[in-house]
Motif scaffolding. Structure first.
Motif, PDB file in Angstrom:
ATOM      1  N   GLU A  31       0.843  -0.969   0.077  1.00 21.44           N
ATOM      2  CA  GLU A  31      -0.136   0.451  -0.207  1.00 21.44           C
ATOM      3  C   GLU A  31       1.214   1.253   0.206  1.00 21.44           C
ATOM      4  O   GLU A  31       1.767   1.450   0.524  1.00 21.44           O
ATOM      5  CB  GLU A  31      -0.589   0.141   1.813  1.00 21.44           C
ATOM      6  CG  GLU A  31      -1.875  -1.094   1.208  1.00 21.44           C
ATOM      7  CD  GLU A  31      -2.768  -0.886   1.969  1.00 21.44           C
ATOM      8  OE1 GLU A  31      -2.931   0.132   2.650  1.00 21.44           O
ATOM      9  OE2 GLU A  31      -3.273  -2.011   3.231  1.00 21.44           O
ATOM     10  N   GLN A  32       1.081   2.551  -1.033  1.00 20.82           N
ATOM     11  CA  GLN A  32       1.851   3.098  -1.044  1.00 20.82           C
ATOM     12  C   GLN A  32       0.745   4.075  -2.156  1.00 20.82           C
ATOM     13  O   GLN A  32      -0.087   4.312  -2.978  1.00 20.82           O
ATOM     14  CB  GLN A  32       2.337   3.282  -2.112  1.00 20.82           C
ATOM     15  CG  GLN A  32       3.851   3.870  -2.234  1.00 20.82           C
ATOM     16  CD  GLN A  32       5.403   3.617  -2.677  1.00 20.82           C
ATOM     17  OE1 GLN A  32       5.786   2.745  -2.281  1.00 20.82           O
ATOM     18  NE2 GLN A  32       5.550   3.982  -3.959  1.00 20.82           N
ATOM     19  N   ARG A  33       0.975   5.630  -1.688  1.00 24.61           N
ATOM     20  CA  ARG A  33       0.507   6.686  -1.697  1.00 24.61           C
ATOM     21  C   ARG A  33       1.093   6.563  -3.407  1.00 24.61           C
ATOM     22  O   ARG A  33       2.800   7.042  -3.030  1.00 24.61           O
ATOM     23  CB  ARG A  33       0.669   8.361  -1.226  1.00 24.61           C
ATOM     24  CG  ARG A  33      -0.707   7.403  -0.213  1.00 24.61           C
ATOM     25  CD  ARG A  33      -0.793   9.280   0.651  1.00 24.61           C
ATOM     26  NE  ARG A  33      -1.058  10.262  -0.279  1.00 24.61           N
ATOM     27  CZ  ARG A  33      -2.958  10.003  -0.425  1.00 24.61           C
ATOM     28  NH1 ARG A  33      -3.533   9.103  -0.162  1.00 24.61           N
ATOM     29  NH2 ARG A  33      -2.979  11.480  -1.289  1.00 24.61           N
ATOM     30  N   ILE A  34       0.758   7.149  -4.306  1.00 21.61           N
ATOM     31  CA  ILE A  34       2.314   7.611  -6.382  1.00 21.61           C
ATOM     32  C   ILE A  34       1.685   9.204  -6.069  1.00 21.61           C
ATOM     33  O   ILE A  34       0.300   9.683  -5.883  1.00 21.61           O
ATOM     34  CB  ILE A  34       1.784   7.147  -6.900  1.00 21.61           C
ATOM     35  CG1 ILE A  34       0.272   6.852  -7.202  1.00 21.61           C
ATOM     36  CG2 ILE A  34       2.015   5.389  -6.054  1.00 21.61           C
ATOM     37  CD1 ILE A  34      -0.250   5.835  -8.165  1.00 21.61           C
ATOM     38  N   GLN A  35       2.567   9.782  -6.561  1.00 26.77           N
ATOM     39  CA  GLN A  35       2.511  10.928  -7.765  1.00 26.77           C
ATOM     40  C   GLN A  35       2.394  11.393  -8.871  1.00 26.77           C
ATOM     41  O   GLN A  35       3.305   9.986  -9.732  1.00 26.77           O
ATOM     42  CB  GLN A  35       3.500  11.797  -7.324  1.00 26.77           C
ATOM     43  CG  GLN A  35       4.045  13.523  -7.525  1.00 26.77           C
ATOM     44  CD  GLN A  35       3.037  14.093  -7.429  1.00 26.77           C
ATOM     45  OE1 GLN A  35       2.665  14.182  -6.482  1.00 26.77           O
ATOM     46  NE2 GLN A  35       1.929  15.060  -8.387  1.00 26.77           N
ATOM     47  N   VAL A  36       1.368  11.221  -9.366  1.00 23.65           N
ATOM     48  CA  VAL A  36       0.819  11.441 -10.583  1.00 23.65           C
ATOM     49  C   VAL A  36       1.193  12.197 -11.595  1.00 23.65           C
ATOM     50  O   VAL A  36       0.970  13.500 -11.193  1.00 23.65           O
ATOM     51  CB  VAL A  36      -0.517  10.618 -10.837  1.00 23.65           C
ATOM     52  CG1 VAL A  36      -0.733  10.899 -12.568  1.00 23.65           C
ATOM     53  CG2 VAL A  36      -0.936   9.839  -9.852  1.00 23.65           C
ATOM     54  N   SER A  37       2.159  12.282 -12.958  1.00 21.95           N
ATOM     55  CA  SER A  37       2.651  13.472 -13.415  1.00 21.95           C
ATOM     56  C   SER A  37       1.719  13.010 -14.724  1.00 21.95           C
ATOM     57  O   SER A  37       1.180  12.257 -15.641  1.00 21.95           O
ATOM     58  CB  SER A  37       3.531  13.221 -13.989  1.00 21.95           C
ATOM     59  OG  SER A  37       4.855  13.366 -12.755  1.00 21.95           O
ATOM     60  N   ARG A  38       1.617  14.658 -15.604  1.00 16.86           N
ATOM     61  CA  ARG A  38       0.293  14.464 -16.502  1.00 16.86           C
ATOM     62  C   ARG A  38       1.197  14.122 -18.181  1.00 16.86           C
ATOM     63  O   ARG A  38       1.720  14.791 -18.211  1.00 16.86           O
ATOM     64  CB  ARG A  38      -0.284  15.371 -16.515  1.00 16.86           C
ATOM     65  CG  ARG A  38      -0.698  15.677 -17.739  1.00 16.86           C
ATOM     66  CD  ARG A  38      -2.855  14.755 -18.279  1.00 16.86           C
ATOM     67  NE  ARG A  38      -3.995  14.831 -18.993  1.00 16.86           N
ATOM     68  CZ  ARG A  38      -4.378  14.460 -19.087  1.00 16.86           C
ATOM     69  NH1 ARG A  38      -4.618  13.146 -18.370  1.00 16.86           N
ATOM     70  NH2 ARG A  38      -4.839  14.472 -20.965  1.00 16.86           N
ATOM     71  N   ASN A  39       1.135  13.212 -18.567  1.00 19.30           N
ATOM     72  CA  ASN A  39       2.355  12.986 -20.428  1.00 19.30           C
ATOM     73  C   ASN A  39       3.312  12.247 -19.419  1.00 19.30           C
ATOM     74  O   ASN A  39       3.889  13.167 -20.353  1.00 19.30           O
ATOM     75  CB  ASN A  39       1.203  13.760 -21.818  1.00 19.30           C
ATOM     76  CG  ASN A  39       0.089  13.786 -21.518  1.00 19.30           C
ATOM     77  OD1 ASN A  39      -0.299  12.467 -21.191  1.00 19.30           O
ATOM     78  ND2 ASN A  39       0.062  14.829 -21.923  1.00 19.30           N
ATOM     79  N   GLY A  40       3.322  12.489 -18.561  1.00 19.36           N
ATOM     80  CA  GLY A  40       5.232  11.695 -18.439  1.00 19.36           C
ATOM     81  C   GLY A  40       5.802  13.036 -16.934  1.00 19.36           C
ATOM     82  O   GLY A  40       6.577  13.354 -17.413  1.00 19.36           O
ATOM     83  N   LYS A  41       5.125  14.262 -17.388  1.00 16.14           N
ATOM     84  CA  LYS A  41       5.787  15.259 -17.316  1.00 16.14           C
ATOM     85  C   LYS A  41       5.768  16.136 -15.266  1.00 16.14           C
ATOM     86  O   LYS A  41       4.313  15.934 -14.882  1.00 16.14           O
ATOM     87  CB  LYS A  41       5.306  17.435 -17.942  1.00 16.14           C
ATOM     88  CG  LYS A  41       4.657  16.589 -19.452  1.00 16.14           C
ATOM     89  CD  LYS A  41       4.728  17.510 -19.895  1.00 16.14           C
ATOM     90  CE  LYS A  41       4.406  17.667 -22.436  1.00 16.14           C
ATOM     91  NZ  LYS A  41       3.913  18.606 -22.457  1.00 16.14           N
TER      92      LYS A  41
END
Length: 271
Positions: free
Chosen positions: A261-271
């Motif tokens: 279980e982990q929180r993740i940071q999402v980048s839009r289109n890899g940016k």
């Protein structure tokens, strides 16, 4: 004169014999648990004909907890596991569709079915347990054929570990790509996977998506994995998200599970 009388006697005996009479064919010695073939060492392979083997009410009773289509031409084997390492019985190399059933203790004295299945079955129990193994044709109308039964020690329990990278990528179509690493051993990669769920709040909507990485390389080495999560109730976007991942590794006998279980940071289109 004696020769003439002998010929007459033989002719008379032939006339008295029932038309079409044939010699009775005996079932194999291990047709029932009382005559089970003893397996003294592992690994061991036994080849025998089961075309004259039979089935009976005991087979049917045991099959009530197994559910095989048939238990025709059943023959029996027995093995005492002195170490508790377990037993694998494999009849898949037979020239007919064969099933196998493993019973703890004498089945005529109330022994219980622990494992059964088409082709291969396995158990692991306490040291000193005596197992009775029934091999049979699981095809209705087919008595048997040439049985090839192999017996071996059960393999070690599967092991699996996994990580999830803290950064993920959201694409224009709203999907989300996750990556990580895993290590898997003592398992069948086609019976193992990495699966999970990503939850992200976008505006007032809680986006939920599932993902699956399959099959795995279960060779004990560290490998990378990647999977794409899609959602039916919205599009993933840049920002934070919660991830729950479950790594599963299954062998012939058992499965191993590792949650992450982990929180993740999402980048839009890899940016």
């Amino acid at each position: 004169m004696r020769a003439t009388r002998l010929l007459v006697s033989l002719a008379a005996a032939a006339l008295l014999a029932p038309l079409g009479a044939t010699a009775a064919v005996a079932a194999p010695g291990n047709d029932s648990p009382g005559g089970a073939t003893v397996i003294s060492t592992l690994p061991s392979t036994i080849t025998q004909s089961t075309t004259d083997a039979t089935t009976d009410a005991l087979d049917a009773g045991l099959n009530a907890s197994c559910g095989a289509p048939a238990t025709n031409g059943s023959v029996w084997f027995t093995y005492t596991d002195t170490t508790g390492s377990g037993l694998v019985a494999d009849v898949s190399a037979s020239d007919y569709s064969a099933g196998v059933m493993i019973v703890a203790g004498d089945p005529t004295a109330g022994g219980q079915v622990l494992s059964c299945g088409p082709g291969v079955s396995a158990v692991r129990g306490d040291p000193g347990t005596t197992y009775y193994v029934m091999a049979f044709s699981d095809t209705p109308g087919v008595t048997g054929g040439t049985l090839r039964a192999s017996f071996d020690v059960a393999p070690p329990a599967p092991e699996i570990s996994a990580t999830v990278d803290r950064r993920a990528t959201a694409y224009k179509d709203g999907s989300l790509r996750l990556t990580g690493t895993y290590s898997c051993s003592n398992a069948d990669g086609y019976s193992s996977d990495i699966e999970g769920q990503v939850v992200q709040t976008v505006g007032r909507t809680k986006i939920t998506g599932q993902f699956l990485a399959f099959p795995l390389e279960c060779d004990g080495a560290v490998h990378t994995w990647s999977a794409v999560a899609t959602s039916e109730n919205g599009l993933f976007a840049g920002g934070k998200a919660a991830n729950v991942t479950l790594a599963i590794a299954c062998g012939v006998l058992e499965c191993a599970f590792t949650p992450v279980e982990q929180r993740i940071q999402v980048s839009r289109n890899g940016k």
